[in-house]
Design a protein around this motif. Structure first.
Motif, PDB file in Angstrom:
ATOM      1  N   ALA A  33      -2.394  -1.015  -4.348  1.00 19.03           N
ATOM      2  CA  ALA A  33      -1.555  -1.752  -3.399  1.00 19.03           C
ATOM      3  C   ALA A  33      -0.096  -1.346  -3.531  1.00 19.03           C
ATOM      4  CB  ALA A  33      -1.711  -3.254  -3.626  1.00 19.03           C
ATOM      5  N   ALA A  34       0.385  -1.185  -4.768  1.00 16.02           N
ATOM      6  CA  ALA A  34       1.783  -0.805  -4.979  1.00 16.02           C
ATOM      7  C   ALA A  34       2.048   0.612  -4.484  1.00 16.02           C
ATOM      8  CB  ALA A  34       2.133  -0.927  -6.461  1.00 16.02           C
ATOM      9  N   LEU A  35       1.117   1.531  -4.729  1.00 17.18           N
ATOM     10  CA  LEU A  35       1.302   2.910  -4.275  1.00 17.18           C
ATOM     11  C   LEU A  35       1.227   3.001  -2.752  1.00 17.18           C
ATOM     12  CD1 LEU A  35      -0.776   4.895  -6.920  1.00 17.18           C
ATOM     13  CD2 LEU A  35       1.702   4.591  -6.822  1.00 17.18           C
ATOM     14  N   ALA A  36       0.366   2.204  -2.146  1.00 14.97           N
ATOM     15  CA  ALA A  36       0.286   2.191  -0.686  1.00 14.97           C
ATOM     16  C   ALA A  36       1.615   1.730  -0.087  1.00 14.97           C
ATOM     17  CB  ALA A  36      -0.852   1.291  -0.227  1.00 14.97           C
ATOM     18  N   LYS A  37       2.221   0.708  -0.659  1.00 17.62           N
ATOM     19  CA  LYS A  37       3.516   0.236  -0.169  1.00 17.62           C
ATOM     20  C   LYS A  37       4.589   1.305  -0.356  1.00 17.62           C
ATOM     21  CE  LYS A  37       2.755  -4.718  -0.849  1.00 17.62           C
ATOM     22  NZ  LYS A  37       3.194  -5.943  -1.585  1.00 17.62           N
ATOM     23  N   LEU A  38       4.531   1.990  -1.487  1.00 14.59           N
ATOM     24  CA  LEU A  38       5.492   3.063  -1.732  1.00 14.59           C
ATOM     25  C   LEU A  38       5.393   4.143  -0.667  1.00 14.59           C
ATOM     26  CD1 LEU A  38       7.516   4.677  -3.478  1.00 14.59           C
ATOM     27  CD2 LEU A  38       5.563   5.476  -4.816  1.00 14.59           C
ATOM     28  N   LEU A  39       4.180   4.600  -0.370  1.00 16.35           N
ATOM     29  CA  LEU A  39       4.008   5.656   0.627  1.00 16.35           C
ATOM     30  C   LEU A  39       4.354   5.170   2.024  1.00 16.35           C
ATOM     31  CD1 LEU A  39       0.737   7.376  -0.638  1.00 16.35           C
ATOM     32  CD2 LEU A  39       3.076   8.248  -0.763  1.00 16.35           C
ATOM     33  N   GLU A  40       4.006   3.931   2.338  1.00 20.41           N
ATOM     34  CA  GLU A  40       4.355   3.384   3.651  1.00 20.41           C
ATOM     35  C   GLU A  40       5.867   3.393   3.871  1.00 20.41           C
ATOM     36  OE1 GLU A  40       0.616   0.233   4.158  1.00 20.41           O
ATOM     37  OE2 GLU A  40       2.544  -0.428   3.334  1.00 20.41           O
ATOM     38  N   GLY A  41       6.619   3.199   2.788  1.00 17.50           N
ATOM     39  CA  GLY A  41       8.066   3.113   2.922  1.00 17.50           C
ATOM     40  C   GLY A  41       8.816   4.416   2.751  1.00 17.50           C
ATOM     41  N   THR A  42       8.144   5.466   2.217  1.00 20.80           N
ATOM     42  CA  THR A  42       8.888   6.681   1.878  1.00 20.80           C
ATOM     43  C   THR A  42       8.307   7.962   2.461  1.00 20.80           C
ATOM     44  OG1 THR A  42       7.654   6.941  -0.199  1.00 20.80           O
ATOM     45  CG2 THR A  42       9.703   5.664  -0.290  1.00 20.80           C
ATOM     46  N   ALA A  43       7.078   7.937   2.950  1.00 18.09           N
ATOM     47  CA  ALA A  43       6.442   9.144   3.495  1.00 18.09           C
ATOM     48  C   ALA A  43       6.311   9.026   5.009  1.00 18.09           C
ATOM     49  CB  ALA A  43       5.073   9.354   2.864  1.00 18.09           C
ATOM     50  N   ASP A  44       6.321  10.176   5.675  1.00 23.77           N
ATOM     51  CA  ASP A  44       6.185  10.192   7.130  1.00 23.77           C
ATOM     52  C   ASP A  44       4.734  10.256   7.595  1.00 23.77           C
ATOM     53  OD1 ASP A  44       8.859  10.006   7.659  1.00 23.77           O
ATOM     54  OD2 ASP A  44       9.170  12.167   7.915  1.00 23.77           O
ATOM     55  N   GLY A  45       3.821  10.474   6.681  1.00 22.57           N
ATOM     56  CA  GLY A  45       2.405  10.589   7.014  1.00 22.57           C
ATOM     57  C   GLY A  45       1.610  10.786   5.746  1.00 22.57           C
TER      58      GLY A  45
END
Length: 262
Positions: free
Chosen positions: A69-81
């Motif tokens: 869950a924490a990594l998903a939030k990180l990617l949602e906020g910092t990656a474009d895809g």
């Protein structure tokens, strides 16, 4: 380095959206990926400290699911895809769960001597040994444990960096790694959870041939081959368990291969 979504995140490469997520193993920390990232200078790498590790939150729950869950939030906020995820050991278990739960965030997996679906009695023995002796009387003993174990074939200079970054003084004059020991007890149990597989995510597994007993068993390889077919690659590296430290340049090459295949 930034703090994001409860995770302390080490960032390497240019200041742009995250292109690669790097997930360390049990008792480790995100800064271990600095050596691999140095071979990818044009790539933006995010390497978080997992929950209960390093400078991230040590608050419960301590589970694979909480880290996903924490990594998903990180990617949602910092990656474009979706991005390639490179992971070591316990980090590979988290990466497999992340790919299964959120395939929209994971473009490919590079799993370095993954630890998942391991024997419960074995994990209980390891947890009991850590609980009985969680720290060291001095830094020399901490170093010797690594030199005579999973870090046996790692450049001593990299081990120096590890001790400088991750070994801390404890009350009473002893030394220990910058980890929550209660969290580690929970995570050893998590490694005995059943294997979770991605549906179609391109996956490369690196098996460290000197790891004894081995973490990568025939059951995991067979399951990945059956699920992924041509999307699965198995490589053997002649090293002990710390693949990302023993072969950082080779690990970077595997990540670059996933970045350039798109």
């Amino acid at each position: 380095m930034i703090s994001d979504h409860g995770l302390h995140v080490h960032r390497y490469g240019p200041a742009r959206p995250v292109q690669v997520l790097a997930v360390h193993g049990l008792t480790g920390h995100g800064a271990r990926w600095r050596h691999m990232a140095a071979a990818l200078p044009e790539v933006s790498v995010a390497a978080p400290d997992l929950i209960g590790h390093g400078h991230s939150s040590w608050a419960a729950p301590w589970s694979i699911d909480a880290n996903v869950a924490a990594l998903a939030k990180l990617l949602e906020g910092t990656a474009d895809g979706p991005v390639p995820v490179v992971a070591h050991s316990f980090g590979s278990a988290i990466a497999l769960h992340l790919a299964a739960a959120r395939p929209d965030l994971v473009d490919a997996l590079v799993l370095l001597d993954p630890a998942i679906g391991l024997d419960g009695e074995w994990m209980a023995e390891i947890a009991a040994a850590m609980l009985a002796s969680p720290d060291y009387p001095d830094a020399a003993q901490a170093r010797a444990e690594k030199e005579n174990g999973a870090w046996s074939d790692v450049d001593p200079a990299l081990l120096d960096v590890e001790l400088d970054e991750h070994l801390i003084s404890l009350p009473g004059g002893r030394f220990g790694w910058r980890i929550s020991v209660p969290a580690m007890m929970s995570y050893w149990s998590e490694l005995a959870r059943p294997v979770v597989l991605p549906d179609t995510t391109a996956t490369t597994v690196v098996r460290a041939t000197r790891t004894s007993p081995p973490y990568v068993g025939a059951d995991l390889i067979t399951a990945l081959q059956a699920r992924l077919g041509a999307n699965f690659d198995l490589l053997d590296f002649d090293c002990n368990h710390m693949v990302d430290q023993a072969f950082p340049t080779e690990a970077a090459a595997l990540v670059r291969k996933q970045l350039t295949r798109r």
